[in-house]
Design an enzyme around this catalytic site. Sequence first.
Site, PDB file in Angstrom:
ATOM      1  N   ARG A 145       0.819  -1.219   0.000  1.00 45.55           N
ATOM      2  CA  ARG A 145       0.000   0.000   0.000  1.00 45.55           C
ATOM      3  C   ARG A 145       0.854   1.272   0.000  1.00 45.55           C
ATOM      4  O   ARG A 145       0.487   2.274  -0.610  1.00 45.55           O
ATOM      5  CB  ARG A 145      -0.915  -0.055   1.242  1.00 45.55           C
ATOM      6  CG  ARG A 145      -1.870   1.112   1.402  1.00 45.55           C
ATOM      7  CD  ARG A 145      -2.816   0.840   2.570  1.00 45.55           C
ATOM      8  NE  ARG A 145      -3.435   2.049   3.071  1.00 45.55           N
ATOM      9  CZ  ARG A 145      -4.601   2.527   2.642  1.00 45.55           C
ATOM     10  NH1 ARG A 145      -5.277   1.896   1.716  1.00 45.55           N
ATOM     11  NH2 ARG A 145      -5.111   3.638   3.148  1.00 45.55           N
ATOM     12  N   ILE A 196      -6.958   8.091  -0.823  1.00 47.48           N
ATOM     13  CA  ILE A 196      -6.997   6.630  -0.858  1.00 47.48           C
ATOM     14  C   ILE A 196      -7.812   6.235   0.368  1.00 47.48           C
ATOM     15  O   ILE A 196      -7.623   6.798   1.455  1.00 47.48           O
ATOM     16  CB  ILE A 196      -5.580   6.022  -0.843  1.00 47.48           C
ATOM     17  CG1 ILE A 196      -5.615   4.491  -0.876  1.00 47.48           C
ATOM     18  CG2 ILE A 196      -4.751   6.484   0.338  1.00 47.48           C
ATOM     19  CD1 ILE A 196      -4.220   3.847  -1.063  1.00 47.48           C
ATOM     20  N   SER A 197      -8.742   5.287   0.204  1.00 46.32           N
ATOM     21  CA  SER A 197      -9.653   4.943   1.308  1.00 46.32           C
ATOM     22  C   SER A 197      -8.927   4.216   2.442  1.00 46.32           C
ATOM     23  O   SER A 197      -7.855   3.621   2.241  1.00 46.32           O
ATOM     24  CB  SER A 197     -10.785   4.063   0.792  1.00 46.32           C
ATOM     25  OG  SER A 197     -11.450   4.711  -0.261  1.00 46.32           O
ATOM     26  N   GLN A 198      -9.555   4.246   3.618  1.00 41.67           N
ATOM     27  CA  GLN A 198      -9.074   3.509   4.796  1.00 41.67           C
ATOM     28  C   GLN A 198      -8.937   2.015   4.428  1.00 41.67           C
ATOM     29  O   GLN A 198      -9.812   1.468   3.747  1.00 41.67           O
ATOM     30  CB  GLN A 198     -10.136   3.696   5.887  1.00 41.67           C
ATOM     31  CG  GLN A 198      -9.906   3.013   7.191  1.00 41.67           C
ATOM     32  CD  GLN A 198     -11.171   3.054   8.055  1.00 41.67           C
ATOM     33  OE1 GLN A 198     -12.253   3.435   7.589  1.00 41.67           O
ATOM     34  NE2 GLN A 198     -11.037   2.666   9.295  1.00 41.67           N
ATOM     35  N   PRO A 199      -7.875   1.347   4.871  1.00 40.17           N
ATOM     36  CA  PRO A 199      -7.681  -0.063   4.491  1.00 40.17           C
ATOM     37  C   PRO A 199      -8.903  -0.940   4.780  1.00 40.17           C
ATOM     38  O   PRO A 199      -9.287  -1.776   3.938  1.00 40.17           O
ATOM     39  CB  PRO A 199      -6.477  -0.496   5.345  1.00 40.17           C
ATOM     40  CG  PRO A 199      -5.722   0.768   5.616  1.00 40.17           C
ATOM     41  CD  PRO A 199      -6.750   1.859   5.677  1.00 40.17           C
TER      42      PRO A 199
END
Length: 216
Positions: free
Chosen positions: A37, A63-66
Amino acid sequence: MFSFPRDEERRRMVDLQIAARGIHDPRVLSAMRETPRHLFIPPPYDRAAYDDCPLPIGNGQTISQPYIVALMTELIHPKLGDNILEIGAGSGYQAMILATIVKKVTTIERISEVANLARRNLVALHCNNVEVVIGDGTLGYPKNAPYDGIIITAATPQVPPPLIDQMADGGRLVAPVGGREIQELIVLEKRGGKVIQNLHGGVRFVPLIGEHGWEN
Ligand code: SAM
């Protein structure tokens, strides 16, 4: 398989943020464990790549939260032979997670600089089953339809009708639907021409801007 640094951070991210919150699909957990990531996030935020939060990627986008990436991937029910469409390529990270599991991913991005970031990131990781398209994703991409799964990674006031048309029979669509600030994660399933909807909790995404989304 390639080997990347920060493996230990990734393992902890998957154990503590993802598996501990109820994501069980082994293909999703393994894709999240394998995908570096930090290589998708421009500096200086790459340092925080394995934190439990969304991060800036430039051009006012994120970028979205994992955990949200893992949840949306699991909700699609991805399978080996699937053909998937993503709306909102961003960094390319969500597309790469899907591409690790399925046959083909098409991802659409409206901002050309962001689409080029996604392309660079995917090329650097030798990912050759993702096609990055520049355009308005609310119109879908009929050329590669029908799709077994469609994932919208930006907030939309409604599910764009062209995307429902481009779903395969038996296909699934995951999207944050609601207001510009807060949305509900919904899953649509198309079966014999009927569309069934299920809700999966509150989320926050940047807006989907386009003909069937929000105005710029
Ligand atoms: N999936 C991305 C990732 O893995 O990094 C994160 C996506 S980010 C939360 C949302 C993205 O949707 C932004 O890059 C934004 O420019 C894009 N977007 C917004 N409206 C769009 C549209 N109509 N078509 C395509 N992309 C759009």
